[in-house]
Design a protein around this motif. Sequence first.
Motif, PDB file in Angstrom:
ATOM      1  N   CYS A  73      11.443   0.057  -2.788  1.00  7.58           N
ATOM      2  CA  CYS A  73      10.744   0.098  -1.594  1.00  7.58           C
ATOM      3  C   CYS A  73       9.913   1.229  -1.446  1.00  7.58           C
ATOM      4  CB  CYS A  73      11.901  -0.090  -0.596  1.00  7.58           C
ATOM      5  SG  CYS A  73      12.606  -1.723  -0.246  1.00  7.58           S
ATOM      6  N   LYS A  74      10.462   2.295  -1.859  1.00  8.64           N
ATOM      7  CA  LYS A  74       9.874   3.530  -1.904  1.00  8.64           C
ATOM      8  C   LYS A  74       8.394   3.394  -2.498  1.00  8.64           C
ATOM      9  CE  LYS A  74      13.759   6.766  -1.728  1.00  8.64           C
ATOM     10  NZ  LYS A  74      14.381   7.736  -2.344  1.00  8.64           N
ATOM     11  N   ARG A  75       8.478   2.779  -3.696  1.00 11.23           N
ATOM     12  CA  ARG A  75       7.156   2.694  -4.597  1.00 11.23           C
ATOM     13  C   ARG A  75       6.366   1.374  -4.383  1.00 11.23           C
ATOM     14  NH1 ARG A  75      10.849   3.802  -8.933  1.00 11.23           N
ATOM     15  NH2 ARG A  75      10.296   1.852  -9.912  1.00 11.23           N
ATOM     16  N   PHE A  76       6.810   0.481  -3.152  1.00 11.31           N
ATOM     17  CA  PHE A  76       6.086  -0.666  -2.994  1.00 11.31           C
ATOM     18  C   PHE A  76       4.576  -0.343  -2.583  1.00 11.31           C
ATOM     19  CE2 PHE A  76       5.294  -4.701  -1.038  1.00 11.31           C
ATOM     20  CZ  PHE A  76       6.438  -5.687  -1.737  1.00 11.31           C
ATOM     21  N   ALA A  77       4.207   0.668  -1.637  1.00  8.82           N
ATOM     22  CA  ALA A  77       2.929   0.659  -1.300  1.00  8.82           C
ATOM     23  C   ALA A  77       1.990   1.243  -2.301  1.00  8.82           C
ATOM     24  CB  ALA A  77       2.941   1.691  -0.156  1.00  8.82           C
ATOM     25  N   GLY A  78       2.496   1.771  -3.342  1.00  7.65           N
ATOM     26  CA  GLY A  78       1.562   2.062  -4.503  1.00  7.65           C
ATOM     27  C   GLY A  78       1.221   1.133  -5.206  1.00  7.65           C
TER      28      GLY A  78
END
Lengths: 383, 85
Positions: A73-78
């Motif tokens: 989830c922490k890397r989702f936007a990237g």
Amino acid sequence: MSLPRETDVLIVGGGVMGLGIAYHLAKNGVRDVVVLERSYLNYGASGRNGGGVRMQWSTETNIRLMQESIELCKRFAGELKINIWLRQGGYLFLARAEAERARMERNIALQNRCGVPTRLISPAEAKRIVPELEVSELVCAAHNPRDGIVFPWPFLWGYANQAAARGVAICPFTSVERIVPTGAGFRVQTSRGEVRAQRIVNAAGAWSPEVAKLVGIELPNRPHRHEILSTEPLKPFLKPMVSLLSSGLYFSQSMRGEIVTGISVEDHDDGHVKMGSRLQFLTKVARELVRVMPRLSQVKVLRQWAGPYDVSPDGNPIVGEAPSVPGFYLCCGFVGHGFMMAPVVTKYYGEFLAGSARPAFFDPWRPTRFAEGTLVKEEMILG
Amino acid sequence: MKTIVCRCEDVTLDDVRHALALGFRDLEEVKRYTGLGTGPCQGKECMALCGFILAERGCVPVPFTTRPPVAAVALGTLARGDEEG
């Protein structure tokens, strides 16, 4: 999107599972993929859930998968180019009975062994985390500061847009009417014409038993209506998602400032998906919420809605190839926590269908376990 | 110039046009893509306007599902409601 006549993988269900698997298939080189959604994207449970993401579970499989899911989830936007509004404000489970303390201690010990920093805390300490809590009825609480909440809708737009950009055909408003195994694949009759598919993934959530019936499979999961509401927006003040073990009440403050809260209400189980809203839910959730957070009594409810849980007999999902129908894959029975597990589950499921190793969770979640009688019960189910 | 369609959630005419450009053709989809109609008025002001924009582009706008309660109600008031509802 026009309906392709032939495909390698046909995914039934345009929810977070179906779209996530489609994205990971395409990312791993399998671009000949079709996703069928009978309504609009976000119609089912994926667009109706409370957005909680937590590592506080009672089985090692679920704890470890959720640790990884929150990392994803922490890397989702990237990776998926869209903001999912992840906020790691923690999860605070409250216990009112001594019996719940023992259960909490057992689960916390397991979570700690897996590297999750959950702590058993006193009611006074819970009040320091959420000063507005009424703690006189509590015996203890469990707190993991790394749990959090997300906004569900953009997950689907992210997966759908990035899958489509890699060649996946995403077809909303297209329902499956008939599936005929041909020996070398399937002929699938839809409301918009026929598609020939090598493989099928049943990711239809609460509708998955209906889809499985089309190939003669009786699944043991049942749909269950779960209701939820959202209030007027308030200034940010509530850090964690709070949940009461005794009643299954949970509430959090979304990134838009609204209090989002739900609780389980008895329902008549007739095997059909029901999504109507009831006043009975409003009065029950309001009573429980005001009891533990009296300050919220002046806050106004803006809207309520319902979504379908996809409830399996032991609270764990049903995944893998159906033993009786080769080429027909199951990804269902995720109860009320499929959304939070989707980032990690769809990653490994998509990679597996693209040729990688069978994921470890396929073993405890295999569809044959019900016949074998080897069930592993998940106790941290809310609602 | 900025034209507001949904005042509660600050959704502009450009936001709605962008959603239509992406292929969304249904009020339920536009609501979920833009957040339109999810604020304090629950679509009472913006839904018809958004439907008008869709109709201009040849879509048949079907209203999105109305969510209870009809008007905002305090949790304390609901908590005093009877068990059965």
